[in-house]
Design a protein around this motif. Structure first.
Motif, PDB file in Angstrom:
ATOM      1  N   ALA A 146       0.860  -1.182   0.000  1.00 45.16           N
ATOM      2  CA  ALA A 146       0.000   0.000   0.000  1.00 45.16           C
ATOM      3  C   ALA A 146       0.895   1.230   0.000  1.00 45.16           C
ATOM      4  N   MET A 147       0.466   2.282  -0.721  1.00 42.10           N
ATOM      5  CA  MET A 147       1.341   3.445  -0.848  1.00 42.10           C
ATOM      6  C   MET A 147       0.502   4.682  -1.151  1.00 42.10           C
ATOM      7  N   ILE A 148       1.002   5.828  -0.675  1.00 39.48           N
ATOM      8  CA  ILE A 148       0.383   7.125  -0.932  1.00 39.48           C
ATOM      9  C   ILE A 148       1.492   8.169  -0.874  1.00 39.48           C
ATOM     10  N   ASP A 149       1.327   9.262  -1.621  1.00 39.11           N
ATOM     11  CA  ASP A 149       2.307  10.333  -1.465  1.00 39.11           C
ATOM     12  C   ASP A 149       1.815  11.280  -0.366  1.00 39.11           C
ATOM     13  N   VAL A 150       2.757  11.832   0.370  1.00 39.01           N
ATOM     14  CA  VAL A 150       2.412  12.662   1.521  1.00 39.01           C
ATOM     15  C   VAL A 150       2.164  14.088   1.044  1.00 39.01           C
ATOM     16  N   SER A 151       0.893  14.390   0.797  1.00 33.53           N
ATOM     17  CA  SER A 151       0.520  15.748   0.417  1.00 33.53           C
ATOM     18  C   SER A 151      -0.300  16.427   1.508  1.00 33.53           C
ATOM     19  N   ASP A 152      -1.038  15.658   2.307  1.00 29.86           N
ATOM     20  CA  ASP A 152      -1.864  16.232   3.375  1.00 29.86           C
ATOM     21  C   ASP A 152      -1.161  16.217   4.725  1.00 29.86           C
ATOM     22  N   GLY A 153      -0.050  15.511   4.841  1.00 32.16           N
ATOM     23  CA  GLY A 153       0.655  15.363   6.106  1.00 32.16           C
ATOM     24  C   GLY A 153       0.714  13.900   6.492  1.00 32.16           C
ATOM     25  N   LEU A 154       1.728  13.521   7.265  1.00 33.11           N
ATOM     26  CA  LEU A 154       1.934  12.120   7.634  1.00 33.11           C
ATOM     27  C   LEU A 154       0.714  11.530   8.340  1.00 33.11           C
ATOM     28  N   VAL A 155       0.209  12.213   9.347  1.00 34.01           N
ATOM     29  CA  VAL A 155      -0.931  11.681  10.095  1.00 34.01           C
ATOM     30  C   VAL A 155      -2.158  11.557   9.202  1.00 34.01           C
ATOM     31  N   ALA A 156      -2.462  12.604   8.432  1.00 31.69           N
ATOM     32  CA  ALA A 156      -3.642  12.580   7.567  1.00 31.69           C
ATOM     33  C   ALA A 156      -3.528  11.501   6.497  1.00 31.69           C
ATOM     34  N   ASP A 157      -2.361  11.382   5.883  1.00 23.93           N
ATOM     35  CA  ASP A 157      -2.219  10.392   4.818  1.00 23.93           C
ATOM     36  C   ASP A 157      -2.141   8.968   5.359  1.00 23.93           C
ATOM     37  N   ALA A 158      -1.615   8.791   6.569  1.00 25.95           N
ATOM     38  CA  ALA A 158      -1.670   7.472   7.211  1.00 25.95           C
ATOM     39  C   ALA A 158      -3.125   7.081   7.458  1.00 25.95           C
ATOM     40  N   LYS A 159      -3.960   8.063   7.799  1.00 27.31           N
ATOM     41  CA  LYS A 159      -5.399   7.791   7.973  1.00 27.31           C
ATOM     42  C   LYS A 159      -6.034   7.372   6.656  1.00 27.31           C
ATOM     43  N   VAL A 184      10.183  20.697  16.341  1.00 28.26           N
ATOM     44  CA  VAL A 184       9.518  19.648  17.127  1.00 28.26           C
ATOM     45  C   VAL A 184       8.923  18.616  16.171  1.00 28.26           C
ATOM     46  N   VAL A 185       8.736  17.388  16.652  1.00 28.35           N
ATOM     47  CA  VAL A 185       8.245  16.314  15.800  1.00 28.35           C
ATOM     48  C   VAL A 185       6.827  16.588  15.314  1.00 28.35           C
ATOM     49  N   GLU A 186       6.057  17.365  16.060  1.00 34.47           N
ATOM     50  CA  GLU A 186       4.686  17.676  15.630  1.00 34.47           C
ATOM     51  C   GLU A 186       4.667  18.361  14.274  1.00 34.47           C
ATOM     52  N   GLU A 187       5.700  19.144  13.973  1.00 36.50           N
ATOM     53  CA  GLU A 187       5.777  19.793  12.662  1.00 36.50           C
ATOM     54  C   GLU A 187       5.930  18.750  11.559  1.00 36.50           C
ATOM     55  N   ALA A 188       6.672  17.702  11.828  1.00 39.15           N
ATOM     56  CA  ALA A 188       6.834  16.620  10.848  1.00 39.15           C
ATOM     57  C   ALA A 188       5.561  15.804  10.699  1.00 39.15           C
ATOM     58  N   LEU A 189       4.795  15.665  11.760  1.00 36.90           N
ATOM     59  CA  LEU A 189       3.570  14.858  11.713  1.00 36.90           C
ATOM     60  C   LEU A 189       2.479  15.506  10.874  1.00 36.90           C
ATOM     61  N   VAL A 190       2.438  16.852  10.845  1.00 36.54           N
ATOM     62  CA  VAL A 190       1.339  17.531  10.156  1.00 36.54           C
ATOM     63  C   VAL A 190       1.771  18.209   8.864  1.00 36.54           C
ATOM     64  N   SER A 191       3.055  18.238   8.569  1.00 39.24           N
ATOM     65  CA  SER A 191       3.563  18.959   7.401  1.00 39.24           C
ATOM     66  C   SER A 191       3.028  18.354   6.104  1.00 39.24           C
ATOM     67  N   GLY A 192       2.308  19.160   5.332  1.00 41.70           N
ATOM     68  CA  GLY A 192       1.814  18.722   4.032  1.00 41.70           C
ATOM     69  C   GLY A 192       2.755  19.146   2.918  1.00 41.70           C
ATOM     70  N   GLU A 193       2.358  18.842   1.691  1.00 48.36           N
ATOM     71  CA  GLU A 193       3.142  19.230   0.512  1.00 48.36           C
ATOM     72  C   GLU A 193       4.540  18.641   0.531  1.00 48.36           C
ATOM     73  N   GLU A 194       4.684  17.474   1.120  1.00 49.89           N
ATOM     74  CA  GLU A 194       5.999  16.837   1.228  1.00 49.89           C
ATOM     75  C   GLU A 194       6.369  16.072  -0.049  1.00 49.89           C
ATOM     76  N   TYR A 195       5.405  15.349  -0.594  1.00 50.91           N
ATOM     77  CA  TYR A 195       5.582  14.502  -1.778  1.00 50.91           C
ATOM     78  C   TYR A 195       6.610  13.394  -1.568  1.00 50.91           C
ATOM     79  N   GLU A 196       6.798  13.010  -0.313  1.00 51.58           N
ATOM     80  CA  GLU A 196       7.487  11.772  -0.019  1.00 51.58           C
ATOM     81  C   GLU A 196       6.460  10.634  -0.125  1.00 51.58           C
ATOM     82  N   LEU A 197       6.934   9.394  -0.151  1.00 47.27           N
ATOM     83  CA  LEU A 197       6.028   8.252  -0.226  1.00 47.27           C
ATOM     84  C   LEU A 197       5.865   7.622   1.143  1.00 47.27           C
ATOM     85  N   LEU A 198       4.614   7.391   1.521  1.00 46.23           N
ATOM     86  CA  LEU A 198       4.279   6.675   2.741  1.00 46.23           C
ATOM     87  C   LEU A 198       3.841   5.281   2.303  1.00 46.23           C
ATOM     88  N   VAL A 199       4.521   4.251   2.804  1.00 50.98           N
ATOM     89  CA  VAL A 199       4.343   2.911   2.266  1.00 50.98           C
ATOM     90  C   VAL A 199       4.189   1.897   3.391  1.00 50.98           C
TER      91      VAL A 199
END
Length: 199
Positions: A146-159, A184-199
């Motif tokens: 399963a895979m998605i690109d991180v455009s909405d943020g790590l937490v949102a795209d994991a959902k 802080v890590v919270e910035e990484a959890l919600v940061s959108g427009e990343e275009y990394e792959l969450l897999v």
């Protein structure tokens, strides 16, 4: 304008990365106000061309019209080897991975909103995202389900992955890769427009 062309094109190409597709061609539709300098349009198209060439594709064509604001619409086409990697393939017991450190775009936008110039690497992560085409294909070849690109943020795209797969995730913030500009890590959890792959 060159950065705008790159960013709009890279964001669209990232959708191909998210299903492990090889890019073939891009169509761009651009609307420009009458007072927009011709040199800006040339720079915009040069930026789009650089993004396309970086992943081995070409610009097939597009459309140019007058409008009351700048609008860039990008359509990408690609080829799949076999089935795509969908959002819905995750199973209980799977591990969740991301291709890069997160939080740079969040920091860049926060700096601009505060009237400041962002830290350079954070600015680059926002303005010059790299579509993870090769990574998406490699991940598929090595068992990604399963895979998605991180455009909405790590937490949102994991959902999004969890909902499509009918499962839930537990994310340990201490194991999230954080961009050096993030405080802080919270910035990484919600940061959108990343275009990394969450897999």
């Amino acid at each position: 304008p060159g950065g705008l062309g790159w960013r709009a094109t890279a964001a669209a190409l990232s959708d191909l990365a998210a299903v492990a597709a090889e890019p073939l061609g891009v169509l761009l539709s651009v609307a420009l106000p009458p007072d927009w300098p011709e040199a800006h349009f040339a720079d915009l198209m040069a930026g789009a061309g650089e993004a396309v060439r970086a992943v081995g594709a070409v610009i097939w064509g597009g459309d140019l019209v007058r409008g009351d604001r700048v609008v860039v619409d990008v359509m990408v086409a690609g080829r799949l080897a076999g089935e795509p990697v969908r959002r819905s393939g995750a199973a209980v017991g799977d591990e969740l991975w991301v291709t890069g450190a997160l939080g740079g775009p969040f920091c860049a936008v926060a700096a601009w909103n505060a009237g400041q110039e962002p830290e350079e690497t954070a600015r680059a992560r926002f303005a010059h995202p790299v579509p993870r085409i090769a990574e998406g294909i490699w991940l598929k070849q090595h068992g990604a389900r399963a895979m998605i690109d991180v455009s909405d943020g790590l937490v949102a795209d994991a959902k999004h992955l969890a909902a499509a797969s009918g499962i839930g995730w537990a994310i340990d913030p201490d194991r999230v890769p954080v961009h050096p500009a993030a405080e802080v890590v919270e910035e990484a959890l919600v940061s959108g427009e990343e275009y990394e792959l969450l897999v």
